[in-house]
Design a protein around this motif. Sequence first.
Motif, PDB file in Angstrom:
ATOM      1  N   LEU A   1      13.119 112.939 165.121  1.00  0.00           N
ATOM      2  CA  LEU A   1      11.731 113.103 164.201  1.00  0.00           C
ATOM      3  C   LEU A   1      10.866 113.010 165.289  1.00  0.00           C
ATOM      4  O   LEU A   1      10.739 112.148 165.961  1.00  0.00           O
ATOM      5  CB  LEU A   1      11.542 112.167 163.163  1.00  0.00           C
ATOM      6  N   PRO A   2       9.831 114.168 165.284  1.00  0.00           N
ATOM      7  CA  PRO A   2       8.822 114.136 166.175  1.00  0.00           C
ATOM      8  C   PRO A   2       7.752 113.181 165.829  1.00  0.00           C
ATOM      9  O   PRO A   2       7.608 112.661 164.730  1.00  0.00           O
ATOM     10  CB  PRO A   2       8.281 115.594 165.933  1.00  0.00           C
ATOM     11  N   ARG A   3       7.182 112.499 166.793  1.00  0.00           N
ATOM     12  CA  ARG A   3       5.853 111.670 166.765  1.00  0.00           C
ATOM     13  C   ARG A   3       4.623 112.407 166.193  1.00  0.00           C
ATOM     14  O   ARG A   3       4.332 113.212 166.795  1.00  0.00           O
ATOM     15  CB  ARG A   3       5.692 110.521 167.767  1.00  0.00           C
ATOM     16  N   THR A   4       4.013 112.103 165.125  1.00  0.00           N
ATOM     17  CA  THR A   4       2.857 112.811 164.619  1.00  0.00           C
ATOM     18  C   THR A   4       1.683 112.541 165.398  1.00  0.00           C
ATOM     19  O   THR A   4       0.800 113.262 165.451  1.00  0.00           O
ATOM     20  CB  THR A   4       2.565 112.623 163.156  1.00  0.00           C
ATOM     21  N   ASP A   5       1.646 111.356 166.150  1.00  0.00           N
ATOM     22  CA  ASP A   5       0.620 110.932 166.835  1.00  0.00           C
ATOM     23  C   ASP A   5       0.716 111.240 168.317  1.00  0.00           C
ATOM     24  O   ASP A   5      -0.196 110.948 169.066  1.00  0.00           O
ATOM     25  CB  ASP A   5       0.207 109.538 166.677  1.00  0.00           C
ATOM     26  N   SER A   6       1.892 111.890 168.699  1.00  0.00           N
ATOM     27  CA  SER A   6       2.034 112.213 170.260  1.00  0.00           C
ATOM     28  C   SER A   6       2.839 113.331 170.549  1.00  0.00           C
ATOM     29  O   SER A   6       4.066 113.488 170.272  1.00  0.00           O
ATOM     30  CB  SER A   6       2.737 111.013 170.609  1.00  0.00           C
TER      31      SER A   6
END
Length: 338
Positions: free
Chosen positions: A302-307
């Motif tokens: 899952l990608p990090r939404t803040d990075s």
Amino acid sequence: MNRARLIIAAAITVILLGGAIVYAAVAFTNYERRQNNPVAPQAEARSSVAFDGSPRIVFRNTTPDSAYGLVASVPLSAPSGARSITTVPCDRVYATTRYSMCLRIDRGVVTTFSANLLDSTGKTVHRWPLPGIPSRTRISPDSRLVGFTAFVTGAAYGSVGVSTETEISSTSGHDFGNLEDFAFMVDGTRNTATDRNFWGVTFTSDDNEFYATAASGGRTWLVRGDLAARTLTAIKETAECPSVSPDGRRVAYKKNVSTTASAYWSIAVLDLATGKETVLPEKRNVDDQVEWLDDSTLLYGLPRTDSPGDSDIWSIPSDGASKGRRFVQHAWSPSVVD
């Protein structure tokens, strides 16, 4: 008097400007230091792609530092422990005890794309050119077969007009060709539509049967492939990027649960004997080909939404009993090597 004031004002401006420049330089240096030394899992010294033979989770490292994009691993028994970083860059990776498949964007004056089979020492055994951005890859449980997918047009499965190319080859060098050349059967009828697409191969243990995704006319299917017969048979609609469980009894995949034109994927598990489908309680959009940690647990990225560009590997029980939890930080494209 006015001239003197102007001179003094100019001098003050120069001093302030100089201070601002020095401050900016120091701030930028500190920023670079933080970027090059982020708060991240402890890493060991880098080596070739080879590992020590102990059970490990191999993945693409996404720590925002100089090791970004390199193949890495952690002990299977300690996924939050120190990671071993290699010198091998990959955009998608999958590994077994004998080989690693590394899909790569080779950036230069002319950007090219390639699928690379590496042996246990990190030596390139075979290299295939790809028509576009790398997407998925798998190696069979006995390390005899490899499959890989790239985008021909587009760069995401939810986009309009996306086109993919998927091939299967043996690690000894025999190519089985593009899956578009296989007979694609839906409800007993051969589908010959020009918009056929295939992606996301996963292998069973017999070196003949495999599963993949097929798409045509706005529909997707889980298909069972037969290398000897060169056929692809639809067995379940609305299923993408499959992964066969170690015991061969179930297939996990991403399932589009969106009610709009934009895709939104949950994780589902199909019992091949009973046909029962279980949708897991992961509410976030999972655009990944999941990996089985064992017969009861799945791994996915899952990608990090803040990075932007960073991601984590998560785990979730395959029976839907509980939600997912973060398993390996700053990581993508996992494979279990045991």
